[in-house]
Design a protein around this motif. Structure first.
Motif, PDB file in Angstrom:
ATOM      1  N   GLY A  49       4.413  27.812  46.574  1.00  0.00           N
ATOM      2  CA  GLY A  49       3.579  28.870  47.116  1.00  0.00           C
ATOM      3  C   GLY A  49       3.618  30.097  46.238  1.00  0.00           C
ATOM      4  N   THR A  50       3.590  31.263  46.880  1.00  0.00           N
ATOM      5  CA  THR A  50       3.550  32.526  46.140  1.00  0.00           C
ATOM      6  C   THR A  50       4.642  33.502  46.558  1.00  0.00           C
ATOM      7  N   GLY A  51       5.442  33.157  47.558  1.00  0.00           N
ATOM      8  CA  GLY A  51       6.454  34.082  48.064  1.00  0.00           C
ATOM      9  C   GLY A  51       7.751  34.032  47.284  1.00  0.00           C
ATOM     10  N   GLN A  52       8.748  34.724  47.818  1.00  0.00           N
ATOM     11  CA  GLN A  52      10.066  34.759  47.187  1.00  0.00           C
ATOM     12  C   GLN A  52      10.722  33.380  47.239  1.00  0.00           C
ATOM     13  N   GLY A  53      11.391  33.011  46.154  1.00  0.00           N
ATOM     14  CA  GLY A  53      12.155  31.779  46.125  1.00  0.00           C
ATOM     15  C   GLY A  53      11.381  30.535  45.763  1.00  0.00           C
ATOM     16  N   VAL A  54      10.110  30.677  45.337  1.00  0.00           N
ATOM     17  CA  VAL A  54       9.339  29.489  44.974  1.00  0.00           C
ATOM     18  C   VAL A  54       9.684  29.039  43.559  1.00  0.00           C
ATOM     19  N   SER A  55       9.536  27.736  43.317  1.00  0.00           N
ATOM     20  CA  SER A  55       9.719  27.199  41.966  1.00  0.00           C
ATOM     21  C   SER A  55       8.390  27.128  41.235  1.00  0.00           C
ATOM     22  N   ALA A  56       7.301  27.006  41.986  1.00  0.00           N
ATOM     23  CA  ALA A  56       5.961  26.950  41.412  1.00  0.00           C
ATOM     24  C   ALA A  56       4.965  26.998  42.568  1.00  0.00           C
ATOM     25  N   PHE A  57       3.682  27.073  42.259  1.00  0.00           N
ATOM     26  CA  PHE A  57       2.692  27.044  43.338  1.00  0.00           C
ATOM     27  C   PHE A  57       2.560  25.640  43.905  1.00  0.00           C
ATOM     28  N   GLN A  58       2.741  24.627  43.055  1.00  0.00           N
ATOM     29  CA  GLN A  58       2.592  23.240  43.476  1.00  0.00           C
ATOM     30  C   GLN A  58       3.564  22.364  42.704  1.00  0.00           C
ATOM     31  N   PRO A  59       3.830  21.155  43.203  1.00  0.00           N
ATOM     32  CA  PRO A  59       4.712  20.241  42.476  1.00  0.00           C
ATOM     33  C   PRO A  59       4.086  19.802  41.153  1.00  0.00           C
ATOM     34  N   VAL A  60       4.943  19.404  40.244  1.00  0.00           N
ATOM     35  CA  VAL A  60       4.468  18.880  38.969  1.00  0.00           C
ATOM     36  C   VAL A  60       3.837  17.512  39.193  1.00  0.00           C
ATOM     37  N   GLU A  61       2.694  17.294  38.582  1.00  0.00           N
ATOM     38  CA  GLU A  61       2.015  16.002  38.703  1.00  0.00           C
ATOM     39  C   GLU A  61       2.906  14.899  38.132  1.00  0.00           C
ATOM     40  N   PRO A  62       3.143  13.825  38.880  1.00  0.00           N
ATOM     41  CA  PRO A  62       4.001  12.755  38.358  1.00  0.00           C
ATOM     42  C   PRO A  62       3.390  12.105  37.121  1.00  0.00           C
ATOM     43  N   THR A  63       4.241  11.754  36.190  1.00  0.00           N
ATOM     44  CA  THR A  63       3.774  11.112  34.957  1.00  0.00           C
ATOM     45  C   THR A  63       3.451   9.651  35.234  1.00  0.00           C
ATOM     46  N   PRO A  64       2.224   9.226  34.928  1.00  0.00           N
ATOM     47  CA  PRO A  64       1.853   7.822  35.186  1.00  0.00           C
ATOM     48  C   PRO A  64       2.723   6.872  34.368  1.00  0.00           C
TER      49      PRO A  64
END
Length: 325
Positions: A299-314
């Motif tokens: 998300g966008t708040g405190q403590g986030v690692s990113a806005f979204q998860p990393v896309e899994p590598t095929p």
């Protein structure tokens, strides 16, 4: 007589001079003061209008982005949760519109929503802990044991997890006969309400956070009750995501409470943008990551690692040469 008249005229002359001076001074200052005030008003009005136009422009861009994301949503989530069954859990103070919108996205992702548990105010009321504890001990299967350090809501989480969650594909969609009376008992006790068939065990769960933090002296205990349930349900299935608006990630919010728990944050995911179309898609991606054994704070708040998860590598597809060799 002459002296008296002289003094009288002098006094009158003094007061007359003061009056004339005040009138002249006010007249000389009046126009510059008015002009200065008018100029300041014009400047403030112009600045307000400029800021209003900037806000309208940002809102317009945001609405256009939301519309674009909503249009693409079916393609962005298609098949991401195929074969998974999802349990929805909501606390008092959640936004029903956000939950309903997310349910549509989950369905578009290929998931089946088994049902919904709506926790009541009584579930979080410190005064009801004794009653809840007694009810849990009454409803649990005889073979179920709790850790010696488990609090009341830890016990509830363990019991509910056995009732509504599973990691065994053979048990998905089938009630747990050993805990058949649990949901009815908790509903009769006034601790939750049931919608759908949550007893048909799910593989993953989404818990919807209250929009506003709990308040008062009991707030920390109430937030802890929420995170304890999240941890228990996560352990009973393939994974769990706590979803809410950015206000749930403010100080005192339940998303903040989970992110500050280092151990829980390693296995339970959170998304603090559930009120946005993009955030609802992120919830699907976070569940996908949970199923694969990962977790993250998004998300966008405190403590986030990113806005979204990393896309899994095929996984690379072997070439005919590699297959032959």
């Amino acid at each position: 007589m002459i002296d008296f008249r002289y003094h009288l005229v002098s006094i009158v002359a003094i007061f007359l001079a003061l009056a004339v001076g005040i009138v002249l001074g006010t007249t000389l200052l009046e126009d510059p003061a008015i002009r200065s005030a008018e100029e300041l008003t014009r400047q403030l009005t112009a600045e307000k209008q400029e800021q209003r136009e900037q806000i309208d422009e940002v809102l317009g861009q945001s609405q256009a982005t939301d519309s674009f994301v909503t249009t693409l949503m079916p393609k962005l989530v298609d098949g991401e949760l195929a074969g998974e069954q999802v349990l929805l859990v909501e606390a008092p103070g959640t936004n029903a519109a956000v939950r309903e919108a997310e349910q549509e996205v989950l369905t578009a992702a290929g998931a089946l929503v088994t049902g919904r548990l709506s926790l009541t105010e009584r579930f979080f009321d410190p005064k009801s802990v004794g009653v809840l504890d007694g009810l849990v001990n009454q409803l649990k299967p005889a073979e179920m044991t709790f850790a010696t350090t488990a609090g009341t809501h830890d016990k509830v989480a363990t019991l509910l997890a056995a009732t509504v969650m599973t990691t065994d594909q053979a048990q998905v969609g089938a009630p747990n006969e050993a805990t058949a009376a649990v949901l009815t008992g908790l509903e009769t006790g006034g601790f939750l309400n049931i919608d759908g068939d949550p007893d048909k065990r799910a593989t993953v769960a989404v818990m919807f956070a209250p929009e506003n933090p709990f308040e008062g002296e009991g707030a920390p205990a109430q937030a802890a009750a929420f995170t304890a349930l999240a941890g228990g349900l996560d352990a009973g299935g393939k994974g769990l995501v706590i979803a809410g608006a950015d206000t749930a990630a403010a100080p005192g919010g339940v998303i903040t409470a989970l992110r500050e728990d280092a151990e829980l944050a390693k296995r339970v995911s959170t998304v603090d943008s559930a009120d946005l179309p993009a955030g609802r898609i992120v919830i699907v991606y976070a569940l996908r990551e949970q199923v694969s054994g990962g977790a993250g704070q998004y998300g966008t708040g405190q403590g986030v690692s990113a806005f979204q998860p990393v896309e899994p590598t095929p996984t690379p597809t072997p070439t005919s040469t590699e297959s032959g060799s």
